[in-house]
Enzyme design. Structure first.
Site, PDB file in Angstrom:
ATOM      1  N   GLU A  36       0.832  -1.206   0.000  1.00 39.66           N
ATOM      2  CA  GLU A  36       0.000   0.000   0.000  1.00 39.66           C
ATOM      3  C   GLU A  36       0.864   1.253   0.000  1.00 39.66           C
ATOM      4  O   GLU A  36       0.565   2.233  -0.703  1.00 39.66           O
ATOM      5  CB  GLU A  36      -0.914   0.001   1.230  1.00 39.66           C
ATOM      6  CG  GLU A  36      -1.979  -1.086   1.217  1.00 39.66           C
ATOM      7  CD  GLU A  36      -2.701  -1.175   2.554  1.00 39.66           C
ATOM      8  OE1 GLU A  36      -3.890  -0.825   2.593  1.00 39.66           O
ATOM      9  OE2 GLU A  36      -2.077  -1.573   3.543  1.00 39.66           O
ATOM     10  N   ASP A  38       3.944   1.682  -1.113  1.00 34.85           N
ATOM     11  CA  ASP A  38       4.560   1.886  -2.430  1.00 34.85           C
ATOM     12  C   ASP A  38       3.557   2.438  -3.438  1.00 34.85           C
ATOM     13  O   ASP A  38       3.892   3.313  -4.250  1.00 34.85           O
ATOM     14  CB  ASP A  38       5.152   0.572  -2.951  1.00 34.85           C
ATOM     15  CG  ASP A  38       6.406   0.152  -2.188  1.00 34.85           C
ATOM     16  OD1 ASP A  38       7.001   1.018  -1.520  1.00 34.85           O
ATOM     17  OD2 ASP A  38       6.767  -1.034  -2.264  1.00 34.85           O
ATOM     18  N   SER A  81      18.363   7.523   1.131  1.00 30.49           N
ATOM     19  CA  SER A  81      17.683   6.293   0.713  1.00 30.49           C
ATOM     20  C   SER A  81      17.940   6.032  -0.763  1.00 30.49           C
ATOM     21  O   SER A  81      18.433   6.894  -1.500  1.00 30.49           O
ATOM     22  CB  SER A  81      16.184   6.401   0.982  1.00 30.49           C
ATOM     23  OG  SER A  81      15.629   7.468   0.259  1.00 30.49           O
ATOM     24  N   LYS A 105      18.202  -6.793   0.445  1.00 31.15           N
ATOM     25  CA  LYS A 105      17.691  -5.576   1.093  1.00 31.15           C
ATOM     26  C   LYS A 105      17.031  -6.050   2.391  1.00 31.15           C
ATOM     27  O   LYS A 105      15.853  -6.403   2.421  1.00 31.15           O
ATOM     28  CB  LYS A 105      16.690  -4.841   0.202  1.00 31.15           C
ATOM     29  CG  LYS A 105      16.238  -3.496   0.763  1.00 31.15           C
ATOM     30  CD  LYS A 105      15.331  -2.776  -0.232  1.00 31.15           C
ATOM     31  CE  LYS A 105      14.945  -1.406   0.295  1.00 31.15           C
ATOM     32  NZ  LYS A 105      14.113  -1.467   1.497  1.00 31.15           N
ATOM     33  N   GLU A 160      22.391  -3.348   8.873  1.00 29.13           N
ATOM     34  CA  GLU A 160      20.979  -3.479   9.235  1.00 29.13           C
ATOM     35  C   GLU A 160      20.846  -4.314  10.505  1.00 29.13           C
ATOM     36  O   GLU A 160      21.401  -5.417  10.594  1.00 29.13           O
ATOM     37  CB  GLU A 160      20.198  -4.149   8.097  1.00 29.13           C
ATOM     38  CG  GLU A 160      18.710  -3.911   8.153  1.00 29.13           C
ATOM     39  CD  GLU A 160      18.299  -2.537   7.642  1.00 29.13           C
ATOM     40  OE1 GLU A 160      17.083  -2.311   7.510  1.00 29.13           O
ATOM     41  OE2 GLU A 160      19.189  -1.696   7.376  1.00 29.13           O
ATOM     42  N   LYS A 299      12.597  -4.121  -5.895  1.00 30.37           N
ATOM     43  CA  LYS A 299      11.518  -4.715  -5.104  1.00 30.37           C
ATOM     44  C   LYS A 299      10.680  -5.595  -6.018  1.00 30.37           C
ATOM     45  O   LYS A 299      10.393  -5.229  -7.164  1.00 30.37           O
ATOM     46  CB  LYS A 299      10.662  -3.630  -4.446  1.00 30.37           C
ATOM     47  CG  LYS A 299      11.474  -2.686  -3.557  1.00 30.37           C
ATOM     48  CD  LYS A 299      10.612  -1.894  -2.622  1.00 30.37           C
ATOM     49  CE  LYS A 299      10.140  -2.738  -1.475  1.00 30.37           C
ATOM     50  NZ  LYS A 299       9.453  -1.963  -0.429  1.00 30.37           N
ATOM     51  N   CYS A 388     -14.413 -18.164  23.406  1.00 32.01           N
ATOM     52  CA  CYS A 388     -13.315 -18.872  22.751  1.00 32.01           C
ATOM     53  C   CYS A 388     -13.868 -19.993  21.883  1.00 32.01           C
ATOM     54  O   CYS A 388     -14.696 -20.788  22.345  1.00 32.01           O
ATOM     55  CB  CYS A 388     -12.368 -19.442  23.810  1.00 32.01           C
ATOM     56  SG  CYS A 388     -11.071 -20.498  23.129  1.00 32.01           S
ATOM     57  N   CYS A 410      -8.326 -15.562  25.125  1.00 32.02           N
ATOM     58  CA  CYS A 410      -9.213 -16.432  25.891  1.00 32.02           C
ATOM     59  C   CYS A 410      -8.919 -16.234  27.371  1.00 32.02           C
ATOM     60  O   CYS A 410      -7.758 -16.134  27.773  1.00 32.02           O
ATOM     61  CB  CYS A 410      -8.980 -17.889  25.491  1.00 32.02           C
ATOM     62  SG  CYS A 410      -9.896 -19.083  26.492  1.00 32.02           S
TER      63      CYS A 410
END
Length: 675
Positions: A36, A38, A81, A105, A160, A299, A388, A410
């Site tokens: 969403e 992107d 970026s 990535k 990262e 991507k 439950c 529960c």
């Protein structure tokens, strides 16, 4: 669309994207999927190109703010970026025939790590690309950041901070907390102040680029080799000498297969492409917050399909009841998909999920996980069960303090669904290591009434013929299962303690507790004491974990369960050797306040390091009662006097038994049955 309407739409997109980015980068509940985000980002870029205008605060022109608490620090080198593409052809055009490197990535939190004269000097979050938060105090809690390196010059590295899927799932099971994904957990974890709590999250830092070194290294590949020579494990990477379309497609397909077949332990959200010639990479221009030659993010193009919701299945796992969308089967990424987790109530409300007949758009996020990304048309209402689905006890909605996420739980502590998860952990490889008993098998045995507590697993041999006749079994598989169960009767103390599924008691906590106390004594103390902070003095435990451990053992039913189980097992443990013999053969009871030691637990630790023992109550076997108020009429003083046991003050104890070195010696392995 009129210009004024375009500007209104642009501002609407900017507000949505910035709000979502703020949540994404600062460890809060996610407000939209990458898919969403992107799509909205691309729409904003298109409108900006059409109008020739970029409004203030547009995410096309800045990086998200860093709201992490702590000292802010300007980056020596701006962490801009990367431009993005989903087209291999665009990637080839960008490369212009130059040698390139492809790497993962990684989907985590970027940290900039600096060394001077071979010593770690600072760790700073990426922040907005120009200013981040200094979190150097957490460096030792993050795996992969060396305190020292061989290189003696000034070195700046970006990497990262990520959490593997296995560690993420383990954390959720042990903590009961609710995080959307490993990146969300990593981001939230780095806002914590306690280094030990951060360490328990198993964050790993993986370098992905060498920003600066005093050495003259132009090749990106050689710069990564430089990092590896300095003791770091870099992101996986592969060189393409001549990036033609066919070769690029071949390499991308190969890496994509690794994602779809789950061969990579860490979450990724694409690939990164970098020029091997780092001087060439510096020749690009700066467009918005992108450096055009510094790198390119590839991507995957998510394949979306429209389908129809048939029902929402509420799946019970541990303490959480999670909604799962069951929809008309669709083909995605070469597989048939007919269900996708909706995560929690908050996510359902964000999407606008309705009832049966609701039209959905579905993808396989990053080629792996089926995900509902959009409600095209909602039909009916989204009903949250009041009871439950497994045990029919009332449910309750719990709001997470960390993320604000609403989840369904529960209220029945003995719900079979909760029991299933604890039995799964009991037989797991990290626990009792019993092969041949899957979660599905456990569910069948529970439903048949064969298992209601841990010790029942060691009575399954009474049902071996019945097991052999069950669908999917047979005499051979039943016999193999029995052999595995019998083998597990001899178990190391750490495995047993972990297998009990004590809240907040993961593998690391088990190690720490057992490094301080033998299992028999640990269980005895936890079962008898009312001091919930009794074990808080142990490094890495603290008051919350200590309280959770003691509360569990204070429960009489748990005591009975463990006692029965221990009667069926032989437990081995590495013993802690005393550092000295000052208190050897003596048993002490400590009561009241202490003044020379930080607390009674520190005094207890010293006594044990000198070969002594500390009991919780006065008895005939007590050697001394330590009480700074010798003349008090307390119950322990009275009992000591009745039994003729000497009452001594802390000062007297120090005069007789204290010594300078109170550090326990390292553990040495010894084996034997404890019970």
């Amino acid at each position: 669309m009129e210009t004024a309407d375009r500007r209104l739409r642009m501002q609407e997109l900017i507000d949505k994207l910035n709000l979502a980015s703020d949540a994404y980068y600062n460890g809060r509940q996610e407000l939209m999927t990458d898919f969403e985000w992107d799509a909205l980002f691309d729409e904003l870029k298109q409108l900006e190109e059409e109008t020739g205008e970029i409004l203030p605060d547009s995410p096309t022109n800045k990086v998200s703010e860093d709201n992490t608490e702590g000292q802010k620090e300007e980056h020596e080198y701006a962490a801009l970026s990367l431009a993005k593409t989903k087209s291999p052809a665009e990637l080839v055009k960008w490369a212009e025939g130059q040698p390139i490197w492809i790497s993962w990535k990684l989907d985590g939190l970027t940290l900039v790590v600096t060394y001077d004269n071979g010593k770690l000097t600072k760790v700073v979050t990426r922040g907005n690309g120009h200013i981040g938060t200094n979190i150097t105090h957490l460096a030792a809690s993050i795996s992969g950041i060396p305190q020292h390196i061989r290189e003696k010059g000034h070195t700046v590295i970006r990497g990262e901070a990520v959490i593997s899927y296995n560690d993420f799932n383990q954390f959720l099971m042990e903590s009961g907390e609710d995080y959307a994904n490993p990146r969300n957990l990593a981001s939230g974890s780095l806002t914590l102040k306690d280094p030990e709590e951060v360490k328990a999250r198993h964050i790993q830092w993986i370098p992905f680029t060498l920003v600066h070194t005093d050495e003259d290294i132009i090749s990106w590949g050689e710069r990564m080799a430089f990092l590896e020579k300095n003791g770091m494990t870099t992101v996986e990477h592969e060189r393409i000498d001549a990036p033609t379309l066919s070769q690029v497609k071949e390499v991308i397909n190969k890496w994509t297969v690794r994602v779809t077949s789950k061969q990579n332990p860490f979450p990724v959200d694409g690939l990164v492409i970098a020029f091997d010639d780092t001087e060439l990479a510096l020749t690009g221009s700066i467009t918005g917050h992108h450096a055009t030659k510094a790198g390119l993010a590839f991507k995957w193009q998510d394949e979306a399909a429209q389908t129809e919701l048939q029902e929402i299945e509420w799946s019970c796992a541990a303490s959480t009841i999670s909604p799962v969308a069951i929809f008309r089967p669709v083909e995605l990424e070469g597989t048939t998909v007919k269900r996708a987790s909706l995560c929690n109530i908050s996510e359902c409300e964000r999407l606008g999920i309705g009832g049966a007949g609701t039209q959905l758009s579905v993808i396989k996020a990053n080629k792996i996980i089926p995900k509902v990304i959009k409600v095209i048309q909602s039909v009916g209402t989204f009903d949250i069960p009041s009871h439950c689905p497994v045990c029919d006890y009332p449910t309750e909605i719990v709001v997470s303090e960390n993320s604000g996420t609403r989840t369904l739980h529960c209220t029945n502590a003995a719900c079979p669904a909760k029991q299933l998860k604890i039995f799964t952990r009991f037989v797991s490889k990290e626990g009792m290591n019993i092969d041949g008993i899957s979660e599905q098998t456990l569910a069948r045995f529970i439903n048949l009434g064969w298992i209601s507590e841990y010790g029942d697993i060691y009575l399954l041999k009474d049902h071996i013929q019945h097991i052999a006749n069950l669908e999917g079994f047979g005499e051979r598989s039943a016999a193999n299962m029995m052999r595995s169960i019998e083998k597990s009767r001899t178990v190391e103390a750490q495995r047993l303690l972990y297998a009990l599924t004590i809240p907040m008691c993961g593998i690391d906590v088990c190690k720490r507790l057992l490094s301080a106390y033998p299992l028999e004594e640990l269980i005895s103390i936890a079962s008898e004491t009312t001091d919930t902070s009794y074990f808080a003095h142990i490094p890495g435990i603290g008051p919350e974990k200590s309280a959770s451990f003691i509360r569990w053992f204070n429960d009489r039913k748990n005591q009975e369960t463990v006692a029965r189980l221990l009667g069926q097992l032989t437990v081995t443990q590495t013993a802690v050797q005393p550092a000295g013999k000052k208190c050897e053969g003596l048993t002490f009871v400590i009561t009241g306040d202490v003044h020379h030691y930080k607390n009674r637990n520190e005094l207890k630790a010293y006594i044990e390091s000198q070969g002594g023992r500390v009991a919780g109550s006065v008895s005939g076997s007590t050697s001394f009662l330590i009480n700074n108020d010798i003349t008090s009429n307390s119950g322990k003083n009275k009992k000591a006097k009745d039994l003729g046991i000497e009452i001594i003050s802390e000062d007297t104890f120090i005069e007789r038994y204290a010594q300078q070195d109170t550090t326990p010696a390292p553990a040495v392995p010894t084996e034997g049955s404890l019970f």
